[in-house]
Design a protein around this motif. Structure first.
Motif, PDB file in Angstrom:
ATOM      1  N   LEU A   1       0.797  -1.226   0.000  1.00  0.00           N
ATOM      2  CA  LEU A   1       0.000   0.000   0.000  1.00  0.00           C
ATOM      3  C   LEU A   1       0.835   1.285   0.000  1.00  0.00           C
ATOM      4  O   LEU A   1       0.502   2.206  -0.747  1.00  0.00           O
ATOM      5  CB  LEU A   1      -0.990  -0.010   1.159  1.00  0.00           C
ATOM      6  CG  LEU A   1      -2.113  -1.038   1.027  1.00  0.00           C
ATOM      7  CD1 LEU A   1      -2.994  -1.014   2.260  1.00  0.00           C
ATOM      8  CD2 LEU A   1      -2.937  -0.815  -0.217  1.00  0.00           C
ATOM      9  N   PRO A   2       1.881   1.402   0.807  1.00  0.00           N
ATOM     10  CA  PRO A   2       2.646   2.649   0.765  1.00  0.00           C
ATOM     11  C   PRO A   2       3.288   2.918  -0.604  1.00  0.00           C
ATOM     12  O   PRO A   2       3.517   4.063  -0.977  1.00  0.00           O
ATOM     13  CB  PRO A   2       3.719   2.462   1.831  1.00  0.00           C
ATOM     14  CG  PRO A   2       3.192   1.417   2.733  1.00  0.00           C
ATOM     15  CD  PRO A   2       2.340   0.521   1.862  1.00  0.00           C
ATOM     16  N   ARG A   3       3.568   1.878  -1.348  1.00  0.00           N
ATOM     17  CA  ARG A   3       4.208   2.045  -2.648  1.00  0.00           C
ATOM     18  C   ARG A   3       3.210   2.174  -3.785  1.00  0.00           C
ATOM     19  O   ARG A   3       3.595   2.396  -4.920  1.00  0.00           O
ATOM     20  CB  ARG A   3       5.125   0.849  -2.921  1.00  0.00           C
ATOM     21  CG  ARG A   3       6.294   0.776  -1.965  1.00  0.00           C
ATOM     22  CD  ARG A   3       7.314  -0.252  -2.428  1.00  0.00           C
ATOM     23  NE  ARG A   3       6.734  -1.558  -2.682  1.00  0.00           N
ATOM     24  CZ  ARG A   3       6.813  -2.595  -1.860  1.00  0.00           C
ATOM     25  NH1 ARG A   3       7.423  -2.475  -0.711  1.00  0.00           N
ATOM     26  NH2 ARG A   3       6.276  -3.741  -2.182  1.00  0.00           N
ATOM     27  N   CYS A   4       1.933   1.993  -3.489  1.00  0.00           N
ATOM     28  CA  CYS A   4       0.936   1.987  -4.554  1.00  0.00           C
ATOM     29  C   CYS A   4      -0.272   2.828  -4.136  1.00  0.00           C
ATOM     30  O   CYS A   4      -1.223   2.301  -3.558  1.00  0.00           O
ATOM     31  CB  CYS A   4       0.520   0.555  -4.856  1.00  0.00           C
ATOM     32  SG  CYS A   4      -0.708   0.419  -6.164  1.00  0.00           S
ATOM     33  N   PRO A   5      -0.250   4.124  -4.421  1.00  0.00           N
ATOM     34  CA  PRO A   5      -1.385   4.970  -4.036  1.00  0.00           C
ATOM     35  C   PRO A   5      -2.710   4.494  -4.626  1.00  0.00           C
ATOM     36  O   PRO A   5      -3.751   4.598  -3.980  1.00  0.00           O
ATOM     37  CB  PRO A   5      -1.012   6.347  -4.581  1.00  0.00           C
ATOM     38  CG  PRO A   5       0.475   6.308  -4.706  1.00  0.00           C
ATOM     39  CD  PRO A   5       0.823   4.886  -5.026  1.00  0.00           C
ATOM     40  N   SER A   6      -2.695   3.952  -5.831  1.00  0.00           N
ATOM     41  CA  SER A   6      -3.935   3.456  -6.437  1.00  0.00           C
ATOM     42  C   SER A   6      -4.493   2.277  -5.653  1.00  0.00           C
ATOM     43  O   SER A   6      -5.707   2.178  -5.447  1.00  0.00           O
ATOM     44  CB  SER A   6      -3.696   3.039  -7.883  1.00  0.00           C
ATOM     45  OG  SER A   6      -3.383   4.156  -8.665  1.00  0.00           O
ATOM     46  N   CYS A   7      -3.621   1.383  -5.206  1.00  0.00           N
ATOM     47  CA  CYS A   7      -4.070   0.237  -4.412  1.00  0.00           C
ATOM     48  C   CYS A   7      -4.664   0.700  -3.089  1.00  0.00           C
ATOM     49  O   CYS A   7      -5.691   0.195  -2.651  1.00  0.00           O
ATOM     50  CB  CYS A   7      -2.911  -0.718  -4.145  1.00  0.00           C
ATOM     51  SG  CYS A   7      -2.272  -1.507  -5.624  1.00  0.00           S
ATOM     52  N   PHE A   8      -4.008   1.671  -2.473  1.00  0.00           N
ATOM     53  CA  PHE A   8      -4.513   2.212  -1.214  1.00  0.00           C
ATOM     54  C   PHE A   8      -5.893   2.842  -1.423  1.00  0.00           C
ATOM     55  O   PHE A   8      -6.824   2.582  -0.670  1.00  0.00           O
ATOM     56  CB  PHE A   8      -3.535   3.239  -0.638  1.00  0.00           C
ATOM     57  CG  PHE A   8      -4.006   3.846   0.637  1.00  0.00           C
ATOM     58  CD1 PHE A   8      -3.949   3.133   1.826  1.00  0.00           C
ATOM     59  CD2 PHE A   8      -4.523   5.129   0.661  1.00  0.00           C
ATOM     60  CE1 PHE A   8      -4.390   3.684   3.013  1.00  0.00           C
ATOM     61  CE2 PHE A   8      -4.977   5.694   1.838  1.00  0.00           C
ATOM     62  CZ  PHE A   8      -4.904   4.969   3.018  1.00  0.00           C
ATOM     63  N   TYR A   9      -6.034   3.650  -2.454  1.00  0.00           N
ATOM     64  CA  TYR A   9      -7.321   4.288  -2.757  1.00  0.00           C
ATOM     65  C   TYR A   9      -8.404   3.233  -3.002  1.00  0.00           C
ATOM     66  O   TYR A   9      -9.509   3.348  -2.492  1.00  0.00           O
ATOM     67  CB  TYR A   9      -7.196   5.198  -3.974  1.00  0.00           C
ATOM     68  CG  TYR A   9      -8.541   5.712  -4.438  1.00  0.00           C
ATOM     69  CD1 TYR A   9      -9.168   6.763  -3.774  1.00  0.00           C
ATOM     70  CD2 TYR A   9      -9.206   5.114  -5.499  1.00  0.00           C
ATOM     71  CE1 TYR A   9     -10.413   7.214  -4.164  1.00  0.00           C
ATOM     72  CE2 TYR A   9     -10.454   5.563  -5.906  1.00  0.00           C
ATOM     73  CZ  TYR A   9     -11.048   6.607  -5.234  1.00  0.00           C
ATOM     74  OH  TYR A   9     -12.288   7.034  -5.625  1.00  0.00           O
ATOM     75  N   ASN A  10      -8.080   2.212  -3.777  1.00  0.00           N
ATOM     76  CA  ASN A  10      -9.058   1.161  -4.078  1.00  0.00           C
ATOM     77  C   ASN A  10      -9.488   0.418  -2.824  1.00  0.00           C
ATOM     78  O   ASN A  10     -10.664   0.096  -2.659  1.00  0.00           O
ATOM     79  CB  ASN A  10      -8.508   0.186  -5.117  1.00  0.00           C
ATOM     80  CG  ASN A  10      -8.444   0.799  -6.492  1.00  0.00           C
ATOM     81  OD1 ASN A  10      -9.126   1.769  -6.787  1.00  0.00           O
ATOM     82  ND2 ASN A  10      -7.599   0.229  -7.340  1.00  0.00           N
ATOM     83  N   LEU A  11      -8.540   0.131  -1.933  1.00  0.00           N
ATOM     84  CA  LEU A  11      -8.866  -0.568  -0.690  1.00  0.00           C
ATOM     85  C   LEU A  11      -9.766   0.302   0.186  1.00  0.00           C
ATOM     86  O   LEU A  11     -10.776  -0.166   0.717  1.00  0.00           O
ATOM     87  CB  LEU A  11      -7.602  -0.939   0.069  1.00  0.00           C
ATOM     88  CG  LEU A  11      -7.836  -1.676   1.382  1.00  0.00           C
ATOM     89  CD1 LEU A  11      -8.474  -3.038   1.132  1.00  0.00           C
ATOM     90  CD2 LEU A  11      -6.535  -1.827   2.134  1.00  0.00           C
ATOM     91  N   ILE A  12      -9.441   1.580   0.310  1.00  0.00           N
ATOM     92  CA  ILE A  12     -10.259   2.484   1.119  1.00  0.00           C
ATOM     93  C   ILE A  12     -11.642   2.645   0.500  1.00  0.00           C
ATOM     94  O   ILE A  12     -12.662   2.637   1.196  1.00  0.00           O
ATOM     95  CB  ILE A  12      -9.559   3.849   1.281  1.00  0.00           C
ATOM     96  CG1 ILE A  12      -8.269   3.691   2.075  1.00  0.00           C
ATOM     97  CG2 ILE A  12     -10.480   4.867   1.948  1.00  0.00           C
ATOM     98  CD1 ILE A  12      -8.437   3.068   3.443  1.00  0.00           C
TER      99      ILE A  12
END
Length: 69
Positions: free
Chosen positions: A9-20
């Motif tokens: 997640l820290p390396r992938c802002p898109s993944c973080f956004y999708n998870l949230i």
């Protein structure tokens, strides 16, 4: 591997956004009936409202293949 843990997640802002976004849709979307199916509940008594209610203990969460990918 990184794809199976939260370390990506820290390396992938898109993944973080999708998870949230997924979490927010699951917990507070006004359209939950379009993608959630309650499969199990237990009764409880609400002492504040003095009413019998149901608490969800199990549900199905439907997402499309496009969204999942």
């Amino acid at each position: 591997s990184d794809c199976c843990s939260l370390t990506f997640l820290p390396r992938c802002p898109s993944c973080f956004y999708n998870l949230i976004n997924l979490f927010c849709e699951l917990t507070c979307s006004p359209n939950q009936s379009d993608f959630l199916n309650v499969t199990s509940t237990i009764p409880y008594y609400d002492p504040v409202l003095k009413e019998n209610k149901s608490s969800v203990t199990e549900l199905q969460y439907f997402i499309g293949e496009r969204f999942a990918n």
